[in-house]
Design a protein around this motif. Structure first.
Motif, PDB file in Angstrom:
ATOM      1  N   LEU A  40      33.864-109.351  18.592  1.00  0.00           N
ATOM      2  CA  LEU A  40      33.160-109.351  19.872  1.00  0.00           C
ATOM      3  C   LEU A  40      31.701-109.730  19.702  1.00  0.00           C
ATOM      4  CD1 LEU A  40      34.888-106.241  21.400  1.00  0.00           C
ATOM      5  CD2 LEU A  40      34.760-108.477  22.487  1.00  0.00           C
TER       6      LEU A  40
ATOM      7  N   THR B 269      29.861-109.161  26.865  1.00  0.00           N
ATOM      8  CA  THR B 269      29.554-108.027  27.734  1.00  0.00           C
ATOM      9  C   THR B 269      29.817-108.392  29.189  1.00  0.00           C
ATOM     10  OG1 THR B 269      27.910-107.107  26.229  1.00  0.00           O
ATOM     11  CG2 THR B 269      27.703-106.527  28.559  1.00  0.00           C
TER      12      THR B 269
ATOM     13  N   VAL C 243      28.853-105.036  24.487  1.00  0.00           N
ATOM     14  CA  VAL C 243      28.760-105.366  23.065  1.00  0.00           C
ATOM     15  C   VAL C 243      27.286-105.390  22.692  1.00  0.00           C
ATOM     16  CG1 VAL C 243      29.374-106.993  21.258  1.00  0.00           C
ATOM     17  CG2 VAL C 243      30.846-106.753  23.272  1.00  0.00           C
TER      18      VAL C 243
END
Length: 119
Positions: free
Chosen positions: A87, A92, A117
């Motif tokens: 990620l 996000t 993230v």
């Protein structure tokens, strides 16, 4: 009433992994007659497709998801799962589950689950 219930969103560090789940409640028929997908919406941006899994078995990944995310359908549980690896902060967003019925075109959305993230 058909509901899509997402879970699994969390705060994770860059490079980490998350598993998002979406269950359709109250209607096996909707799940089995729908293309299922995950979308996301970051602050100030439009909602975008991450990936979908069609009834015909096609998997359509966005360029940002290819090689990192994997979608799967569990027909026994009326569930669709999104495995997200490596990620990045740009992942996000609020992630939404979607069911689009193939014949009617009706769309159902979940309420979303937040993925954050951190770098």
């Amino acid at each position: 009433q058909v509901q899509l219930v997402e879970s699994g969103g969390a705060v994770v560090q860059a490079g980490g992994s998350l598993r998002l789940s979406c269950v359709i409640t109250n209607s096996v028929r909707v799940f089995r007659s729908s293309d299922m997908g995950w979308y996301r919406q970051a602050p100030g941006k439009m909602r975008e497709l991450v990936v979908n899994a069609t009834l015909a078995g096609e998997l359509n990944y966005s360029d940002s998801a290819k090689g990192r995310f994997t979608i799967s359908r569990d027909n026994a549980k009326n569930m669709v799962v999104l495995e997200m690896n490596n990620l990045k902060p740009e992942d996000t967003a609020v992630y939404y589950c979607n069911a689009q019925q193939v014949v009617s075109g009706n769309n159902c959305w979940g309420h979303g689950t937040q993925v954050t993230v951190s770098s």
